[in-house]
Design a protein around this motif. Structure first.
Motif, PDB file in Angstrom:
ATOM      1  N   LEU A  86      20.840  -9.795  -5.634  1.00 30.30           N
ATOM      2  CA  LEU A  86      19.710  -8.847  -4.777  1.00 30.30           C
ATOM      3  C   LEU A  86      20.513  -7.596  -4.294  1.00 30.30           C
ATOM      4  O   LEU A  86      21.646  -7.866  -3.488  1.00 30.30           O
ATOM      5  CB  LEU A  86      19.174  -9.630  -3.777  1.00 30.30           C
ATOM      6  N   ILE A  87      20.017  -6.530  -4.657  1.00 36.73           N
ATOM      7  CA  ILE A  87      20.122  -5.545  -3.654  1.00 36.73           C
ATOM      8  C   ILE A  87      19.032  -4.788  -3.042  1.00 36.73           C
ATOM      9  O   ILE A  87      17.920  -4.700  -3.611  1.00 36.73           O
ATOM     10  CB  ILE A  87      20.667  -4.257  -4.609  1.00 36.73           C
ATOM     11  N   ALA A  88      19.066  -5.000  -1.818  1.00 32.71           N
ATOM     12  CA  ALA A  88      18.110  -4.662  -0.796  1.00 32.71           C
ATOM     13  C   ALA A  88      18.230  -3.244   0.098  1.00 32.71           C
ATOM     14  O   ALA A  88      19.316  -3.268   0.553  1.00 32.71           O
ATOM     15  CB  ALA A  88      17.558  -5.685   0.160  1.00 32.71           C
ATOM     16  N   GLU A  89      17.431  -2.248  -0.137  1.00 34.30           N
ATOM     17  CA  GLU A  89      17.397  -1.129   0.886  1.00 34.30           C
ATOM     18  C   GLU A  89      16.400  -1.126   1.880  1.00 34.30           C
ATOM     19  O   GLU A  89      15.364  -1.138   1.684  1.00 34.30           O
ATOM     20  CB  GLU A  89      17.480   0.141  -0.078  1.00 34.30           C
ATOM     21  N   GLN A  90      17.035  -1.070   3.244  1.00 35.95           N
ATOM     22  CA  GLN A  90      15.915  -1.131   4.290  1.00 35.95           C
ATOM     23  C   GLN A  90      16.033   0.396   4.864  1.00 35.95           C
ATOM     24  O   GLN A  90      17.061   1.166   5.135  1.00 35.95           O
ATOM     25  CB  GLN A  90      16.805  -1.938   5.496  1.00 35.95           C
ATOM     26  N   GLY A  94      10.139  -0.308   8.457  1.00 35.34           N
ATOM     27  CA  GLY A  94       8.736  -0.859   7.680  1.00 35.34           C
ATOM     28  C   GLY A  94       8.853  -0.865   6.353  1.00 35.34           C
ATOM     29  O   GLY A  94       7.765  -1.249   5.694  1.00 35.34           O
ATOM     30  N   ILE A  95      10.106  -0.390   5.522  1.00 28.74           N
ATOM     31  CA  ILE A  95      10.136  -0.467   4.261  1.00 28.74           C
ATOM     32  C   ILE A  95      11.447  -1.097   3.587  1.00 28.74           C
ATOM     33  O   ILE A  95      12.440  -0.597   3.903  1.00 28.74           O
ATOM     34  CB  ILE A  95       9.815   1.174   3.570  1.00 28.74           C
ATOM     35  N   VAL A  96      11.231  -1.786   2.509  1.00 28.89           N
ATOM     36  CA  VAL A  96      12.510  -2.413   2.107  1.00 28.89           C
ATOM     37  C   VAL A  96      11.945  -2.590   0.740  1.00 28.89           C
ATOM     38  O   VAL A  96      11.093  -2.758   0.190  1.00 28.89           O
ATOM     39  CB  VAL A  96      12.464  -4.121   2.458  1.00 28.89           C
ATOM     40  N   HIS A  97      13.147  -1.944   0.012  1.00 27.57           N
ATOM     41  CA  HIS A  97      13.187  -1.991  -1.715  1.00 27.57           C
ATOM     42  C   HIS A  97      14.185  -2.922  -2.025  1.00 27.57           C
ATOM     43  O   HIS A  97      15.345  -2.613  -1.832  1.00 27.57           O
ATOM     44  CB  HIS A  97      13.324  -0.517  -1.987  1.00 27.57           C
ATOM     45  N   MET A  98      13.650  -3.925  -2.864  1.00 30.21           N
ATOM     46  CA  MET A  98      14.692  -4.909  -3.458  1.00 30.21           C
ATOM     47  C   MET A  98      14.788  -4.876  -4.783  1.00 30.21           C
ATOM     48  O   MET A  98      13.550  -4.837  -5.564  1.00 30.21           O
ATOM     49  CB  MET A  98      14.264  -6.314  -2.945  1.00 30.21           C
ATOM     50  N   ILE A  99      15.895  -4.902  -5.482  1.00 30.24           N
ATOM     51  CA  ILE A  99      16.078  -5.202  -6.919  1.00 30.24           C
ATOM     52  C   ILE A  99      16.863  -6.645  -7.011  1.00 30.24           C
ATOM     53  O   ILE A  99      17.623  -6.956  -6.446  1.00 30.24           O
ATOM     54  CB  ILE A  99      16.916  -4.215  -7.583  1.00 30.24           C
ATOM     55  N   VAL A 109      11.471  -5.982  -9.142  1.00 32.73           N
ATOM     56  CA  VAL A 109      11.434  -5.299  -7.915  1.00 32.73           C
ATOM     57  C   VAL A 109      10.623  -5.788  -6.834  1.00 32.73           C
ATOM     58  O   VAL A 109       9.449  -6.233  -7.568  1.00 32.73           O
ATOM     59  CB  VAL A 109      11.282  -3.932  -8.620  1.00 32.73           C
ATOM     60  N   VAL A 110      11.107  -5.538  -5.704  1.00 34.48           N
ATOM     61  CA  VAL A 110       9.962  -6.073  -4.553  1.00 34.48           C
ATOM     62  C   VAL A 110       9.973  -4.942  -3.607  1.00 34.48           C
ATOM     63  O   VAL A 110      11.047  -4.417  -3.314  1.00 34.48           O
ATOM     64  CB  VAL A 110      10.502  -7.288  -3.875  1.00 34.48           C
ATOM     65  N   PHE A 126       4.077  -7.944   0.246  1.00 28.21           N
ATOM     66  CA  PHE A 126       5.064  -7.918  -0.915  1.00 28.21           C
ATOM     67  C   PHE A 126       4.360  -7.580  -1.993  1.00 28.21           C
ATOM     68  O   PHE A 126       3.587  -8.104  -2.303  1.00 28.21           O
ATOM     69  CB  PHE A 126       5.692  -9.130  -0.818  1.00 28.21           C
ATOM     70  N   ARG A 127       5.004  -6.779  -2.852  1.00 33.65           N
ATOM     71  CA  ARG A 127       4.371  -5.957  -3.970  1.00 33.65           C
ATOM     72  C   ARG A 127       5.715  -6.396  -5.149  1.00 33.65           C
ATOM     73  O   ARG A 127       6.652  -5.912  -4.836  1.00 33.65           O
ATOM     74  CB  ARG A 127       4.060  -4.691  -4.201  1.00 33.65           C
ATOM     75  N   ILE A 128       5.384  -7.453  -6.014  1.00 35.76           N
ATOM     76  CA  ILE A 128       6.366  -7.756  -6.873  1.00 35.76           C
ATOM     77  C   ILE A 128       6.120  -7.448  -8.168  1.00 35.76           C
ATOM     78  O   ILE A 128       5.064  -7.889  -8.734  1.00 35.76           O
ATOM     79  CB  ILE A 128       6.713  -9.278  -6.828  1.00 35.76           C
TER      80      ILE A 128
END
Length: 148
Positions: A86-90, A94-99, A109-110, A126-128
């Protein structure tokens, strides 16, 4: 029911994963963390977590990036084909983008967004989007993969 800052602080605490998210509740109880027995130091099914945080770049030093690796064990034996990356950008509180990448099972992608609704009340969405087969997602989630 928390301050918006507590959510990204929890995500930054990688050490808590091997304690709070290591054991799986019995399959019949699903992924409800409230029903997870934390008193057993060696549960039959475990998730093993390893990760690190870093600054995205000098230009984007306001963004944190987490790299997280995970796999499952049953009675101490590593379960084949359960590894994930997992790579998560904070981006602020209020926003996290995860691959995430489950190898042969697929990728996804989440998008996690946190919206304050009132004092100490946040709405987390969460939008997956994924190409992972539904049966693997169900198996992984029911076996305690609810931290991903």
């Amino acid at each position: 029911m928390c301050h918006i800052q507590e959510i990204p602080e929890n995500g930054a605490d990688i050490a808590h994963l091997n304690y709070l998210h290591k054991s799986a509740p019995p399959i019949t109880k699903g992924s409800d963390i409230i029903k997870t027995d934390l008193s057993d130091p060696q549960p039959a099914v475990q998730h093993v977590w390893d990760g690190k945080w870093e600054v995205k770049s000098e230009e984007d030093k306001h963004c944190g990036v987490m790299h997280l690796n995970q796999y499952m064990t049953i009675w101490g034996y590593r379960v084949p084909l359960t590894s994930s990356k997992l790579i998560a950008e904070q981006h602020g509180p209020g926003i996290v983008h995860m691959i995430f990448d489950f190898g042969m099972w697929g990728k996804g992608v989440v998008f996690q967004t946190v919206t304050p609704e009132e004092a100490l009340l946040q709405r987390v969405r969460f939008r997956i989007f994924s190409n992972i087969p539904w049966f693997f997602v169900k198996f992984f989630y029911d076996c305690g993969g609810n931290a991903i």
